[in-house]
Write a protein that holds these residues in place. Structure first.
Motif, PDB file in Angstrom:
ATOM      1  N   MET A   1       0.810  -1.188   0.000  1.00 42.24           N
ATOM      2  CA  MET A   1       0.000   0.000   0.000  1.00 42.24           C
ATOM      3  C   MET A   1       0.863   1.266   0.000  1.00 42.24           C
ATOM      4  SD  MET A   1      -3.171   0.617  -0.091  1.00 42.24           S
ATOM      5  CE  MET A   1      -4.613   1.321   0.538  1.00 42.24           C
ATOM      6  N   MET A   2       1.927   1.273   0.800  1.00 42.32           N
ATOM      7  CA  MET A   2       2.807   2.446   0.851  1.00 42.32           C
ATOM      8  C   MET A   2       3.502   2.662  -0.484  1.00 42.32           C
ATOM      9  SD  MET A   2       2.644   3.909   3.792  1.00 42.32           S
ATOM     10  CE  MET A   2       4.138   4.603   4.423  1.00 42.32           C
ATOM     11  N   LYS A   3       3.892   1.584  -1.143  1.00 42.01           N
ATOM     12  CA  LYS A   3       4.569   1.700  -2.431  1.00 42.01           C
ATOM     13  C   LYS A   3       3.639   2.330  -3.464  1.00 42.01           C
ATOM     14  CE  LYS A   3       7.144  -0.802  -5.901  1.00 42.01           C
ATOM     15  NZ  LYS A   3       7.654  -2.056  -6.391  1.00 42.01           N
ATOM     16  N   MET A   4       2.367   1.926  -3.448  1.00 48.05           N
ATOM     17  CA  MET A   4       1.398   2.473  -4.392  1.00 48.05           C
ATOM     18  C   MET A   4       1.188   3.965  -4.116  1.00 48.05           C
ATOM     19  SD  MET A   4      -2.590   1.488  -5.181  1.00 48.05           S
ATOM     20  CE  MET A   4      -2.221  -0.209  -5.522  1.00 48.05           C
ATOM     21  N   ALA A   5       1.128   4.338  -2.850  1.00 53.47           N
ATOM     22  CA  ALA A   5       0.960   5.746  -2.500  1.00 53.47           C
ATOM     23  C   ALA A   5       2.163   6.556  -2.968  1.00 53.47           C
ATOM     24  CB  ALA A   5       0.759   5.898  -0.996  1.00 53.47           C
ATOM     25  N   ALA A   6       3.354   6.022  -2.789  1.00 48.55           N
ATOM     26  CA  ALA A   6       4.569   6.712  -3.223  1.00 48.55           C
ATOM     27  C   ALA A   6       4.591   6.854  -4.738  1.00 48.55           C
ATOM     28  CB  ALA A   6       5.811   5.969  -2.738  1.00 48.55           C
ATOM     29  N   GLU A   7       4.167   5.819  -5.445  1.00 49.32           N
ATOM     30  CA  GLU A   7       4.126   5.882  -6.907  1.00 49.32           C
ATOM     31  C   GLU A   7       3.096   6.912  -7.376  1.00 49.32           C
ATOM     32  OE1 GLU A   7       3.423   1.823  -8.037  1.00 49.32           O
ATOM     33  OE2 GLU A   7       5.530   1.261  -7.729  1.00 49.32           O
ATOM     34  N   ASN A   8       1.946   6.951  -6.712  1.00 57.44           N
ATOM     35  CA  ASN A   8       0.916   7.939  -7.068  1.00 57.44           C
ATOM     36  C   ASN A   8       1.417   9.353  -6.813  1.00 57.44           C
ATOM     37  OD1 ASN A   8      -0.935   6.031  -7.899  1.00 57.44           O
ATOM     38  ND2 ASN A   8      -1.993   5.953  -5.931  1.00 57.44           N
ATOM     39  N   TRP A   9       2.104   9.548  -5.677  1.00 56.45           N
ATOM     40  CA  TRP A   9       2.658  10.862  -5.372  1.00 56.45           C
ATOM     41  C   TRP A   9       3.678  11.262  -6.430  1.00 56.45           C
ATOM     42  CZ3 TRP A   9       7.449  12.911  -4.664  1.00 56.45           C
ATOM     43  CH2 TRP A   9       7.490  14.203  -4.194  1.00 56.45           C
ATOM     44  N   GLN A  10       4.555  10.344  -6.796  1.00 50.43           N
ATOM     45  CA  GLN A  10       5.592  10.629  -7.798  1.00 50.43           C
ATOM     46  C   GLN A  10       4.962  10.998  -9.140  1.00 50.43           C
ATOM     47  OE1 GLN A  10       8.874  10.927  -7.325  1.00 50.43           O
ATOM     48  NE2 GLN A  10       9.190  11.456  -9.467  1.00 50.43           N
ATOM     49  N   SER A  11       3.935  10.271  -9.524  1.00 50.96           N
ATOM     50  CA  SER A  11       3.248  10.552 -10.777  1.00 50.96           C
ATOM     51  C   SER A  11       2.583  11.932 -10.740  1.00 50.96           C
ATOM     52  CB  SER A  11       2.201   9.472 -11.047  1.00 50.96           C
ATOM     53  OG  SER A  11       1.486   9.769 -12.219  1.00 50.96           O
ATOM     54  N   SER A  12       1.945  12.267  -9.634  1.00 47.77           N
ATOM     55  CA  SER A  12       1.300  13.572  -9.484  1.00 47.77           C
ATOM     56  C   SER A  12       2.338  14.695  -9.501  1.00 47.77           C
ATOM     57  CB  SER A  12       0.516  13.629  -8.176  1.00 47.77           C
ATOM     58  OG  SER A  12      -0.540  12.716  -8.208  1.00 47.77           O
ATOM     59  N   HIS A  13       3.459  14.462  -8.858  1.00 51.30           N
ATOM     60  CA  HIS A  13       4.544  15.450  -8.822  1.00 51.30           C
ATOM     61  C   HIS A  13       5.071  15.709 -10.230  1.00 51.30           C
ATOM     62  CE1 HIS A  13       8.777  16.734  -8.085  1.00 51.30           C
ATOM     63  NE2 HIS A  13       8.152  17.534  -7.242  1.00 51.30           N
ATOM     64  N   GLU A  14       5.294  14.657 -10.980  1.00 48.12           N
ATOM     65  CA  GLU A  14       5.799  14.803 -12.349  1.00 48.12           C
ATOM     66  C   GLU A  14       4.794  15.538 -13.230  1.00 48.12           C
ATOM     67  OE1 GLU A  14       6.866  10.846 -13.567  1.00 48.12           O
ATOM     68  OE2 GLU A  14       8.523  10.752 -12.135  1.00 48.12           O
ATOM     69  N   THR A  15       3.513  15.245 -13.057  1.00 46.49           N
ATOM     70  CA  THR A  15       2.471  15.924 -13.827  1.00 46.49           C
ATOM     71  C   THR A  15       2.444  17.412 -13.494  1.00 46.49           C
ATOM     72  OG1 THR A  15       1.128  13.916 -13.937  1.00 46.49           O
ATOM     73  CG2 THR A  15      -0.009  16.015 -14.318  1.00 46.49           C
ATOM     74  N   LEU A  16       2.537  17.743 -12.221  1.00 45.54           N
ATOM     75  CA  LEU A  16       2.554  19.142 -11.813  1.00 45.54           C
ATOM     76  C   LEU A  16       3.758  19.875 -12.412  1.00 45.54           C
ATOM     77  CD1 LEU A  16       1.483  21.536 -10.193  1.00 45.54           C
ATOM     78  CD2 LEU A  16       2.776  20.666  -8.234  1.00 45.54           C
ATOM     79  N   LEU A  17       4.930  19.254 -12.371  1.00 48.91           N
ATOM     80  CA  LEU A  17       6.119  19.877 -12.960  1.00 48.91           C
ATOM     81  C   LEU A  17       5.948  20.091 -14.457  1.00 48.91           C
ATOM     82  CD1 LEU A  17       9.097  18.146 -11.118  1.00 48.91           C
ATOM     83  CD2 LEU A  17       8.253  20.488 -10.843  1.00 48.91           C
ATOM     84  N   GLU A  18       5.354  19.131 -15.150  1.00 48.77           N
ATOM     85  CA  GLU A  18       5.107  19.282 -16.587  1.00 48.77           C
ATOM     86  C   GLU A  18       4.198  20.480 -16.850  1.00 48.77           C
ATOM     87  OE1 GLU A  18       3.888  15.844 -18.871  1.00 48.77           O
ATOM     88  OE2 GLU A  18       5.104  14.546 -17.574  1.00 48.77           O
ATOM     89  N   VAL A  19       3.151  20.622 -16.047  1.00 47.51           N
ATOM     90  CA  VAL A  19       2.219  21.738 -16.222  1.00 47.51           C
ATOM     91  C   VAL A  19       2.936  23.060 -15.967  1.00 47.51           C
ATOM     92  CG1 VAL A  19       0.167  22.854 -15.267  1.00 47.51           C
ATOM     93  CG2 VAL A  19       0.146  20.401 -15.731  1.00 47.51           C
ATOM     94  N   LEU A  20       3.641  23.168 -14.843  1.00 46.94           N
ATOM     95  CA  LEU A  20       4.338  24.412 -14.503  1.00 46.94           C
ATOM     96  C   LEU A  20       5.383  24.771 -15.544  1.00 46.94           C
ATOM     97  CD1 LEU A  20       4.757  23.977 -10.650  1.00 46.94           C
ATOM     98  CD2 LEU A  20       3.115  25.434 -11.859  1.00 46.94           C
ATOM     99  N   ASN A  21       6.098  23.778 -16.053  1.00 45.69           N
ATOM    100  CA  ASN A  21       7.153  24.041 -17.038  1.00 45.69           C
ATOM    101  C   ASN A  21       6.603  24.325 -18.435  1.00 45.69           C
ATOM    102  OD1 ASN A  21       9.492  24.002 -15.433  1.00 45.69           O
ATOM    103  ND2 ASN A  21       9.412  21.777 -15.342  1.00 45.69           N
ATOM    104  N   SER A  22       5.338  24.017 -18.668  1.00 43.12           N
ATOM    105  CA  SER A  22       4.750  24.287 -19.983  1.00 43.12           C
ATOM    106  C   SER A  22       4.165  25.694 -20.082  1.00 43.12           C
ATOM    107  CB  SER A  22       3.657  23.257 -20.295  1.00 43.12           C
ATOM    108  OG  SER A  22       2.513  23.470 -19.480  1.00 43.12           O
ATOM    109  N   LEU A  23       4.043  26.372 -18.961  1.00 42.00           N
ATOM    110  CA  LEU A  23       3.453  27.713 -18.961  1.00 42.00           C
ATOM    111  C   LEU A  23       4.399  28.744 -19.575  1.00 42.00           C
ATOM    112  CD1 LEU A  23       1.914  27.713 -15.377  1.00 42.00           C
ATOM    113  CD2 LEU A  23       0.726  27.356 -17.544  1.00 42.00           C
ATOM    114  N   GLY A  24       3.837  29.715 -20.245  1.00 46.21           N
ATOM    115  CA  GLY A  24       4.611  30.792 -20.844  1.00 46.21           C
ATOM    116  C   GLY A  24       4.773  31.983 -19.917  1.00 46.21           C
TER     117      GLY A  24
END
Length: 70
Positions: free
Chosen positions: A1-24
């Motif tokens: 369960m902890m591993k899945m939570a960590a993977e979900n957090w990592q995926s969300s973090h990467e998505t947020l960085l992609e969004v922030l870095n795509s802004l002009g």
């Protein structure tokens, strides 16, 4: 369960960085006590360079003698 939570957090973090870095627009995150830049997106780096770890008022708003009132 902890591993899945960590993977979900990592995926969300990467998505947020992609969004922030795509802004002009410049996006920064700074520590409100030390005024240290904790994050600047790619657009900001293109303008200001690699400023993470530096004081925001010394780097982003040159010419000031101290932190911004805002």
């Amino acid at each position: 369960m902890m591993k899945m939570a960590a993977e979900n957090w990592q995926s969300s973090h990467e998505t947020l960085l992609e969004v922030l870095n795509s802004l002009g627009e410049v996006v920064t995150i700074a520590d409100l006590e030390t005024y240290e830049i904790l994050f600047i997106n790619k657009h900001g780096e293109n303008i200001y360079g690699k400023v993470t770890g530096q004081k925001c008022w010394q780097t982003l708003q040159k010419g000031q003698s101290g932190p911004c009132p805002f």
